[in-house]
Design a protein around this motif. Sequence first.
Motif, mmCIF file in Angstrom:
data_model
loop_
_atom_site.group_PDB
_atom_site.id
_atom_site.type_symbol
_atom_site.label_atom_id
_atom_site.label_comp_id
_atom_site.label_asym_id
_atom_site.label_seq_id
_atom_site.Cartn_x
_atom_site.Cartn_y
_atom_site.Cartn_z
ATOM 1 N N ASN A 113 0.804 -1.226 0.000
ATOM 2 C CA ASN A 113 0.000 0.000 0.000
ATOM 3 C C ASN A 113 0.833 1.270 0.000
ATOM 4 O O ASN A 113 0.328 2.347 -0.326
ATOM 5 N N VAL A 114 2.119 1.156 0.337
ATOM 6 C CA VAL A 114 2.973 2.337 0.290
ATOM 7 C C VAL A 114 3.100 2.858 -1.143
ATOM 8 O O VAL A 114 3.394 4.045 -1.348
ATOM 9 N N ALA A 115 2.853 2.005 -2.133
ATOM 10 C CA ALA A 115 2.880 2.467 -3.523
ATOM 11 C C ALA A 115 1.836 3.556 -3.742
ATOM 12 O O ALA A 115 2.081 4.543 -4.454
ATOM 13 N N PHE A 116 0.671 3.420 -3.133
ATOM 14 C CA PHE A 116 -0.390 4.414 -3.304
ATOM 15 C C PHE A 116 -0.033 5.717 -2.584
ATOM 16 O O PHE A 116 -0.385 6.799 -3.042
ATOM 17 N N ALA A 121 -4.619 13.373 -6.315
ATOM 18 C CA ALA A 121 -3.790 12.354 -5.657
ATOM 19 C C ALA A 121 -4.595 11.092 -5.358
ATOM 20 O O ALA A 121 -4.190 9.984 -5.754
ATOM 21 N N PRO A 122 -5.743 11.180 -4.681
ATOM 22 C CA PRO A 122 -6.523 9.953 -4.445
ATOM 23 C C PRO A 122 -7.108 9.365 -5.718
ATOM 24 O O PRO A 122 -7.266 8.146 -5.815
ATOM 25 N N VAL A 123 -7.406 10.202 -6.703
ATOM 26 C CA VAL A 123 -7.990 9.697 -7.948
ATOM 27 C C VAL A 123 -6.993 8.818 -8.691
ATOM 28 O O VAL A 123 -7.317 7.682 -9.094
ATOM 29 N N LEU A 128 -7.129 4.751 -9.361
ATOM 30 C CA LEU A 128 -7.092 4.198 -10.725
ATOM 31 C C LEU A 128 -5.966 3.176 -10.867
ATOM 32 O O LEU A 128 -6.149 2.117 -11.483
ATOM 33 N N PHE A 129 -4.809 3.478 -10.300
ATOM 34 C CA PHE A 129 -3.697 2.527 -10.360
ATOM 35 C C PHE A 129 -4.036 1.253 -9.597
ATOM 36 O O PHE A 129 -3.735 0.138 -10.052
ATOM 37 N N ALA A 130 -4.674 1.401 -8.439
ATOM 38 C CA ALA A 130 -5.044 0.223 -7.644
ATOM 39 C C ALA A 130 -6.039 -0.648 -8.400
ATOM 40 O O ALA A 130 -5.945 -1.884 -8.373
ATOM 41 N N ALA A 150 -9.099 1.855 -0.511
ATOM 42 C CA ALA A 150 -7.940 1.955 0.378
ATOM 43 C C ALA A 150 -6.833 2.780 -0.267
ATOM 44 O O ALA A 150 -6.174 3.587 0.389
ATOM 45 N N ALA A 151 -6.631 2.595 -1.571
ATOM 46 C CA ALA A 151 -5.602 3.341 -2.291
ATOM 47 C C ALA A 151 -5.917 4.830 -2.330
ATOM 48 O O ALA A 151 -5.020 5.675 -2.193
ATOM 49 N N ALA A 152 -7.189 5.174 -2.528
ATOM 50 C CA ALA A 152 -7.575 6.583 -2.591
ATOM 51 C C ALA A 152 -7.265 7.295 -1.273
ATOM 52 O O ALA A 152 -6.707 8.406 -1.271
#
Length: 360
Positions: free
Chosen positions: A81-84, A110-112, A116-118, A234-236
């Motif tokens: 999750n540190v990637a996000f 940033a959260p968007v 999207l990556f997640a 969670a990523a957002a």
Amino acid sequence: MIATAGSQRRWRRIFLVVGAIVAAYALLAPLSSLDAAQSAGIPLLTDKFWFRIATYVVMFVVLATAWNIIGGITGYAAFGNVAFFGIGAYTTGMLIAKAKWPFLDALPLAPVLAALFAALVGLPLLRLRGHYFAVASLGVGVAVGELVQNIDYNGQPVFGGASGLFLPIYAVGHRGLFFFYLMCGAAAVAIAVTWWVLRSRFGYGLIAIRENEDAAAVIGVNTTAYKVAAFALAAALTGLAGGIFSQWNVFINQDNTFPIEYNVQMILMALLGGTGTVFGPAAGAVLLQLLIQFLGGSLPISFDLPFVSSEARPIVAQVILGLLLVVVVIFVPRGVIDFFGGRTRLSLSYLRRSLRDTSL
């Protein structure tokens, strides 16, 4: 049985009152640094050093609470999750430093982008289970950090490379106070989202996946969609914390936005407080981050460890954290919220049950 129920309610009330007092002090004490408060003769209860520690603590409240959605409620132990967090930090940082966007305009992206990556990596990753998913998610976290540091275009690092990325200082009065409350707002959003998830049909589906994914699919839960949605959510939240961190810290690089130890810390915080609960990860984040600062000698209250030099304190702190992880997983698997909330009490039968539940 009646006495036990009464005792549980009493302990729960005590726990809530103490937590409310601590939270109220943490939120109101910084206001003593305002000019109006100083003019009124109110004693200064905080300083710039306190603001930095408190903002770090609240940042980890966001990270642990966000991890709880995928790791605690859904039951998928994500180690990447540190990637996000890094994606959120670099999204905001690049828009501010390169595109000259105002901070408050750049922050919502940033959260968007993190979500999207997640969703993109979650589709293949979340088909894995158990330790396969854990290792794969860890690999994603490491890979994204390496890519951010090493991507070049025409011989120039796109994201600042090893030198990192410097952001202009955000011109705002009482800067420390502003970012502390902004991070508190992100923590409030993360806790509110967790509360909503646990009381929604979506959350019931995630809990069903955690308990028995095959059975959840049989009763009509679209397990892939639910897992990807939880991962993106969670990523957002994690990306939002990263976006705030980038402007607050002014400088970002691979070391402070993609640190592997953040993965371990946010998981340990959720475990310490209580996974799958609303306030457990937040309580665990506060306790563990203060312990880390204390062991590292960063708090005003400290002590000298015998036979340990000041240079070796961080290493000893990591050893203590490792031992704490073992103790928590074995003896307090439901977290301090459950333990001090009065639902369980320390006894020989409790320790036997904990050992039985955590053994293969």
